[in-house]
Design a protein around this motif. Structure first.
Motif, short mmCIF file in Angstrom:
data_model
loop_
_atom_site.label_atom_id
_atom_site.label_comp_id
_atom_site.label_asym_id
_atom_site.label_seq_id
_atom_site.Cartn_x
_atom_site.Cartn_y
_atom_site.Cartn_z
N ALA A 12 0.72 -1.18 -0.01
CA ALA A 12 0.02 0.11 -0.06
C ALA A 12 0.82 1.24 -0.19
O ALA A 12 0.64 2.17 -0.59
CB ALA A 12 -0.89 -0.04 1.14
N VAL A 13 1.94 1.31 0.93
CA VAL A 13 2.84 2.41 0.78
C VAL A 13 3.42 2.49 -0.69
O VAL A 13 3.62 3.83 -1.18
CB VAL A 13 3.91 2.04 1.88
N PHE A 80 -2.15 2.94 5.79
CA PHE A 80 -0.92 3.72 5.32
C PHE A 80 -1.07 4.88 6.32
O PHE A 80 -1.79 6.15 6.03
CB PHE A 80 -0.85 4.00 3.67
N ILE A 81 0.13 5.25 7.04
CA ILE A 81 0.30 6.52 7.82
C ILE A 81 1.33 6.94 7.18
O ILE A 81 2.54 6.68 7.26
CB ILE A 81 0.68 6.00 9.41
N ASP A 97 -10.82 -0.55 5.56
CA ASP A 97 -9.52 -0.99 4.83
C ASP A 97 -9.24 0.20 3.72
O ASP A 97 -9.83 1.07 3.37
CB ASP A 97 -9.74 -2.14 3.75
N ASP A 98 -7.62 0.43 3.19
CA ASP A 98 -7.20 1.14 2.26
C ASP A 98 -7.48 2.63 2.73
O ASP A 98 -7.46 3.42 1.90
CB ASP A 98 -8.10 1.06 0.87
N CYS A 99 -7.11 3.06 4.19
CA CYS A 99 -7.24 4.20 4.51
C CYS A 99 -5.73 4.60 4.68
O CYS A 99 -4.90 4.12 4.76
CB CYS A 99 -7.82 4.40 5.82
N THR A 100 -5.79 6.28 4.37
CA THR A 100 -4.57 6.88 4.38
C THR A 100 -4.61 8.02 5.54
O THR A 100 -5.50 8.73 5.15
CB THR A 100 -3.88 7.43 3.13
N MET A 126 -9.27 9.06 3.29
CA MET A 126 -8.12 9.84 3.41
C MET A 126 -8.39 10.90 4.51
O MET A 126 -9.11 11.62 4.26
CB MET A 126 -7.83 10.51 1.98
N VAL A 127 -7.51 11.17 5.35
CA VAL A 127 -7.34 12.11 6.48
C VAL A 127 -6.12 13.11 6.33
O VAL A 127 -4.99 12.25 6.54
CB VAL A 127 -7.68 11.67 7.78
N GLY A 128 -6.20 14.24 5.90
CA GLY A 128 -4.92 15.11 5.91
C GLY A 128 -4.25 15.58 7.09
O GLY A 128 -4.87 15.42 8.17
N SER A 129 -3.09 15.91 6.90
CA SER A 129 -2.33 16.30 8.04
C SER A 129 -2.71 17.34 9.08
O SER A 129 -3.39 18.34 8.79
CB SER A 129 -0.72 16.90 7.53
#
Length: 221
Positions: A12-13, A80-81, A97-100, A126-129
């Motif tokens: 995933a990365v 993926f972190i 599943d498949d989260c970033t 997806m969660v932004g910084s």
């Protein structure tokens, strides 16, 4: 087995990070992979009521990576972190599943709930910084949370959220406003407030100048 999804996590990365060059580099040098790998072990122990050892592992990983995942949190596949420093994931959080997620993200509680206290992320979220998602609600599948957003309520699937507090600006591909999410071109609430204050100050300065002119005109009469 705690590590059975490790290959998927590394893949995933490689798929999502253009800076990732090969399997060994990601496995050994990416703190997000280290944190997720050991979380799967600590979660296994937590479920089998070996909670002290589970927590010891999670705190050791927090010290070495800067990523804190409570061993009770449920983490899906291919998670993926990216970068990861400052990430906090609470005990009752659920990640699909498949989260970033990016650095500085908090999946936390508000301190007002008992039982289920932390958010649930659907699949492919997806969660932004720097974003904060606080409370026992769900962020729907395929949703995106902008960097710096503070989410305090349910997010439907296929939504894009920005701002403090967060608001939905896109739903199922249809824009609700002119804003969109790309980690850069998002509304900055601080800048917006400063612009508003600048307008107010300009109006006040105009009124003061008019009053001074009226006062000078009165003196000259």
């Amino acid at each position: 087995m705690p590590f059975k999804y490790l290959r998927e996590d590394v893949r995933a990365v490689l798929d999502r990070d253009p800076a990732a060059r090969n399997f060994i580099e990601v496995l050994l040098l990416y703190p997000g992979i280290t944190a997720v790998m050991w979380h799967r072990a600590s979660h296994f122990l937590y479920k089998h009521n070996i909670k002290f050892l589970a927590r010891w592992i999670s705190q050791t990983v927090r010290f070495t990576t800067g990523i804190e995942i409570h061993p009770g949190a449920q983490i899906g596949r291919r998670f993926f972190i990216d970068h990861g420093m400052g990430v906090v994931i609470g005990e009752t959080a659920v990640v699909g599943d498949d989260c970033t997620i990016y650095q500085g993200v908090t999946l936390g509680g508000t301190g007002k709930e008992t039982g289920k206290r932390h958010p649930t992320l659907g699949n492919n979220v997806m969660v932004g910084s720097g974003a904060k998602i606080l409370g026992p609600f769900t962020v729907g599948d395929n949703s995106k949370i902008a960097a710096g957003a503070v989410v305090l309520s349910e997010v439907p699937p296929d939504s894009t959220c920005v701002g403090v507090p967060a608001r939905i600006v896109k739903r199922e591909g249809v824009k609700i406003s002119q804003s969109d999410l790309d980690q850069v071109k998002i509304p900055d609430p601080v800048s917006l407030q400063l612009c508003t204050l600048s307008v107010h100050i300009a109006n006040l300065e105009k009124k003061i100048k008019e009053m001074e002119q009226q006062s000078n005109a009165s003196k000259n009469e």
